[in-house]
Design a protein around this motif. Structure first.
Motif, mmCIF file in Angstrom:
data_model
loop_
_atom_site.group_PDB
_atom_site.id
_atom_site.type_symbol
_atom_site.label_atom_id
_atom_site.label_comp_id
_atom_site.label_asym_id
_atom_site.label_seq_id
_atom_site.Cartn_x
_atom_site.Cartn_y
_atom_site.Cartn_z
ATOM 1 N N GLU A 18 0.816 -1.121 0.259
ATOM 2 C CA GLU A 18 -0.201 -0.099 -0.181
ATOM 3 C C GLU A 18 0.792 1.124 -0.081
ATOM 4 N N ILE A 19 0.569 2.268 -0.811
ATOM 5 C CA ILE A 19 1.238 3.499 -0.888
ATOM 6 C C ILE A 19 0.135 4.574 -1.644
ATOM 7 N N ALA A 20 0.080 5.831 -1.080
ATOM 8 C CA ALA A 20 -0.524 6.714 -1.639
ATOM 9 C C ALA A 20 0.202 7.721 -2.053
ATOM 10 N N LEU A 21 0.446 7.937 -3.498
ATOM 11 C CA LEU A 21 1.320 8.978 -4.192
ATOM 12 C C LEU A 21 0.408 10.149 -4.387
ATOM 13 N N LEU A 22 0.352 11.202 -3.517
ATOM 14 C CA LEU A 22 -0.387 12.228 -3.858
ATOM 15 C C LEU A 22 -0.023 13.514 -4.525
ATOM 16 N N ASP A 23 -0.524 13.995 -5.662
ATOM 17 C CA ASP A 23 -0.013 15.233 -6.345
ATOM 18 C C ASP A 23 -0.941 16.254 -5.769
ATOM 19 N N VAL A 24 -0.210 17.206 -4.991
ATOM 20 C CA VAL A 24 -1.263 18.324 -4.268
ATOM 21 C C VAL A 24 -1.371 19.622 -5.286
ATOM 22 N N ARG A 25 -1.043 19.518 -6.452
ATOM 23 C CA ARG A 25 -1.182 20.511 -7.107
ATOM 24 C C ARG A 25 -2.598 20.894 -7.665
ATOM 25 N N PRO A 60 0.869 4.424 4.331
ATOM 26 C CA PRO A 60 2.313 5.328 3.738
ATOM 27 C C PRO A 60 1.789 6.456 2.605
ATOM 28 N N ILE A 61 1.885 7.429 2.959
ATOM 29 C CA ILE A 61 1.462 8.607 1.800
ATOM 30 C C ILE A 61 2.863 9.258 1.601
ATOM 31 N N VAL A 62 3.028 9.565 0.282
ATOM 32 C CA VAL A 62 4.152 10.181 -0.290
ATOM 33 C C VAL A 62 3.533 11.445 -0.914
ATOM 34 N N VAL A 63 3.773 12.721 -0.676
ATOM 35 C CA VAL A 63 3.073 13.918 -1.190
ATOM 36 C C VAL A 63 4.203 14.568 -2.239
ATOM 37 N N LEU A 64 3.755 15.125 -3.465
ATOM 38 C CA LEU A 64 4.646 15.762 -4.402
ATOM 39 C C LEU A 64 3.836 16.963 -4.906
ATOM 40 N N ASP A 65 4.910 17.737 -5.276
ATOM 41 C CA ASP A 65 4.646 18.839 -6.213
ATOM 42 C C ASP A 65 5.574 18.981 -7.245
ATOM 43 N N ASP A 66 5.924 20.042 -7.850
ATOM 44 C CA ASP A 66 6.831 20.384 -8.679
ATOM 45 C C ASP A 66 7.503 21.714 -8.525
ATOM 46 N N GLY A 67 7.880 22.013 -7.193
ATOM 47 C CA GLY A 67 8.495 23.155 -6.919
ATOM 48 C C GLY A 67 7.530 24.385 -6.431
ATOM 49 N N GLU A 273 -11.883 -4.471 10.207
ATOM 50 C CA GLU A 273 -10.579 -4.980 10.420
ATOM 51 C C GLU A 273 -9.559 -3.614 9.480
ATOM 52 N N HIS A 274 -8.619 -3.080 10.372
ATOM 53 C CA HIS A 274 -8.269 -1.862 9.816
ATOM 54 C C HIS A 274 -6.541 -2.010 9.602
ATOM 55 N N ALA A 275 -6.158 -3.409 9.560
ATOM 56 C CA ALA A 275 -4.698 -3.294 9.170
ATOM 57 C C ALA A 275 -4.476 -3.209 7.673
ATOM 58 N N ARG A 276 -5.582 -2.858 6.809
ATOM 59 C CA ARG A 276 -5.429 -2.833 5.414
ATOM 60 C C ARG A 276 -6.539 -1.432 4.919
ATOM 61 N N THR A 277 -5.975 -0.800 3.936
ATOM 62 C CA THR A 277 -6.880 0.209 3.461
ATOM 63 C C THR A 277 -8.110 -0.532 2.604
ATOM 64 N N ASN A 278 -9.339 -0.385 3.051
ATOM 65 C CA ASN A 278 -10.635 -0.829 2.462
ATOM 66 C C ASN A 278 -11.305 0.380 1.888
ATOM 67 N N PHE A 312 -10.879 7.427 -7.283
ATOM 68 C CA PHE A 312 -11.833 6.967 -6.402
ATOM 69 C C PHE A 312 -11.037 6.274 -5.224
ATOM 70 N N ALA A 313 -9.991 5.575 -5.714
ATOM 71 C CA ALA A 313 -9.077 4.713 -4.641
ATOM 72 C C ALA A 313 -7.669 5.014 -4.698
ATOM 73 N N PRO A 314 -7.299 6.205 -4.211
ATOM 74 C CA PRO A 314 -5.806 6.640 -4.619
ATOM 75 C C PRO A 314 -4.900 5.993 -3.759
ATOM 76 N N VAL A 315 -5.099 4.920 -2.942
ATOM 77 C CA VAL A 315 -4.240 4.066 -2.394
ATOM 78 C C VAL A 315 -3.725 2.890 -3.197
ATOM 79 N N ARG A 316 -2.667 2.748 -3.778
ATOM 80 C CA ARG A 316 -2.365 1.946 -4.650
ATOM 81 C C ARG A 316 -2.081 0.733 -3.706
ATOM 82 N N GLY A 317 -2.565 -0.570 -4.024
ATOM 83 C CA GLY A 317 -2.508 -1.793 -3.410
ATOM 84 C C GLY A 317 -3.461 -1.860 -2.310
#
Length: 527
Positions: A18-25, A60-67, A273-278, A312-317
């Motif tokens: 599981e990982i959420a790669l979030l583009d906040v632009r 796990p969340i990873v946030v990104l922009d382009d500067g 059960e909250h060990a996974r994103t559902n 709809f489901a930004p958490v990959r995995g």
């Protein structure tokens, strides 16, 4: 705030963790270049969207922009909302590219590239716009099914076509084409939903010959053929005999794809059960959902869920659980999502009576910040007595702002608030914030208070309350304190697109299979 680099994020994607790669632009800069599975998650909507779209606080969340300087404030805001595993993407979009990562254009790219891969692997049959026009002109035995949302269909449609949004196709096709000799043609605006819709009918064993309208309404327009506007043709109810056949075939497809099963007891246990994103999605039509729903299930009509999966489901995995009342739509949707390398479950044994929860879905929201509210009448008095002293800032979408807004209101983006203030005229003595309901305005108020010593107020009930009180509005891009970049203009929507932009969009779609191969993180498997 920790950083995670390209190699580490790529390894997580390849491992299926599981990982959420979030583009906040905003959406338009996001559409210019982003990693394949980066979901658009604009800074200005974080509080409104986080708890629904990121249901597990330790994901796990990873946030990104382009500067642009939005990644760090966004990451801090997520941390304040209770998310405990938040990092920044090292180098942002440019760092991803410089490390050897592939960047993609446009929106909903995982789904669109998957659609191209389906056509490439299955040789999905298609007809050109002139070929379909010739069939219509000759009066051939055909039916044209439009797989887009109903509102898109109403804007523009192929002459004589019927609105059958994607997930409905396999359930309704036998009603609309009972003669097996009738050719079914599936269209959308461009390519993806017509490819997926056509292949859905083929996979589901519909006996009719089925073809996609190649390049959809774009191809129709580029062929200088006329579209209809304002049509309301829609699908009929499915007879029980046809539903049973469609349900049997859809179940077989889902089983073949590796979709998992839940009964009601297992569903209850999984929800606890909250060990996974559902994610829990009801793939029926919006009208059916409004009439009654299951607890915990959000509305996500199946065709759009396949088209906009990362939104709809930004958490990959993550785990995706689907439900319907007929045994067709959830299984057909699930069989596509599983091929897109998602962990997908369908709830079995549901009856129409199970969809008994009344009332609209309500997103879980963090506590509203304390704000100074004013009424519609107070704002009207201020604007009448001293309009130059009041700056009304409207944080609704750019589309909604142009449709209607309070006279004199300025369109503003929370992500560019400091720059927006610099666009306002001199003499302002107080700020009044609004949006459709003032939900977003409430969250923006805290940001504004950090930038000014002037009084900051929020309009109670927002622009909706202003309208309900019968107050006047104006339309158009009358006062833009921020640029209209919160929404990327799709080259296939609306009726005033340039031919060059539409052709460029098609050329881009044709190249997606090669881009997928270069990226290598998707795990798609077309059966």
């Amino acid at each position: 705030m920790p950083y995670r680099g390209y190699a580490e994020v790529r390894a997580e994607l390849l491992a299926g963790r599981e990982i959420a790669l979030l583009d906040v632009r905003e959406e338009d800069p996001h559409a210019q270049a982003h990693p394949l599975f980066a979901a658009n998650f604009p800074y200005g909507r974080i509080e409104a969207d986080a708890y629904t779209r990121l249901p597990r606080r330790d994901v796990p969340i990873v946030v990104l922009d382009d500067g642009e300087g939005l990644a760090l404030p966004s990451a801090l805001k997520l941390h304040q909302l209770g998310y405990t595993n938040v990092a920044l993407l090292e180098g942002g979009v440019s760092g991803w590219r410089d490390a050897g990562g592939e960047l993609f254009r446009d929106v909903n790219v995982p789904s669109k590239s998957f659609g191209e891969l389906v056509e490439h692997a299955r040789h999905t049959p298609s007809l050109s716009a002139p070929e379909v026009k010739a069939l219509i002109d000759r009066g051939d035995n055909i039916v044209i099914l439009d797989a887009r949302r109903y509102d898109e269909y109403q804007t523009m449609s192929i002459p004589g076509s019927i609105s059958v949004p994607g997930a409905e196709l396999a359930l309704r096709a036998r009603e609309l084409a009972p003669d097996p000799a009738t050719r079914i043609i599936v269209n959308c605006a461009g390519r993806t939903r017509s490819i997926i819709g056509t292949q859905s009918l083929i996979n589901a064993g519909v006996p009719n010959p089925v073809s996609a309208l190649r390049n959809g309404t774009i191809g129709w327009t580029l062929a200088a053929q006329q579209l209809e506007h304002g049509q309301s043709r829609s699908y009929p109810p499915a007879r029980e005999a046809n539903r049973q056949v469609a349900a049997r075939d859809a179940r077989a497809l889902a089983d073949r794809a590796g979709v998992r099963r839940l009964d009601r007891a297992q569903l209850a246990a999984l929800h606890a059960e909250h060990a996974r994103t559902n994610y829990f999605f009801d793939v029926r039509s919006p009208g059916e959902y409004a009439d009654g729903r299951l607890p915990h299930f959000r509305s996500a009509p199946g065709g759009q869920l396949v088209q906009e999966t990362e939104q709809f489901a930004p958490v990959r995995g993550a785990r995706i659980v689907l439900a319907d009342s007929d045994g067709v739509r959830a299984n057909l949707t699930a069989h596509w999502l599983r091929q897109m390398n998602n962990d997908v479950y369908v709830v079995d044994g549901l009856e129409p009576a199970d969809f008994s929860v009344a009332g609209a879905w309500r997103d879980e929201l963090p506590p509203h910040p304390q704000v100074n509210e004013i009424s519609v009448d107070t704002l009207a008095q201020w604007l009448a007595s001293a309009p130059g002293q009041v700056a009304v800032l409207d944080f609704t979408s750019g589309v909604n702002y142009q449709k209607r807004h309070i006279p004199g209101a300025w369109f503003a983006l929370r992500s560019q608030l400091a720059a927006a203030l610099a666009q306002l005229p001199d003499g302002v003595q107080r700020y009044v914030l609004t949006c459709g309901s003032s939900l977003l305005a409430r969250y923006a108020a805290a940001d504004l208070k950090a930038l000014t010593k002037l009084p900051v107020f929020v309009l109670a009930g927002g622009t909706a309350a202003w309208l309900a009180d019968g107050k006047p509005v104006e339309s158009g891009a009358t006062r833009l304190a921020s640029p209209l970049i919160d929404r990327y203009r799709r080259p296939y929507e609306g009726t005033d697109n340039r031919a060059e932009a539409m052709q460029a969009y098609l050329d881009w779609e044709f190249g997606l299979v090669a881009q997928l191969a270069r990226d290598g993180t998707h795990g798609f498997n077309v059966i």
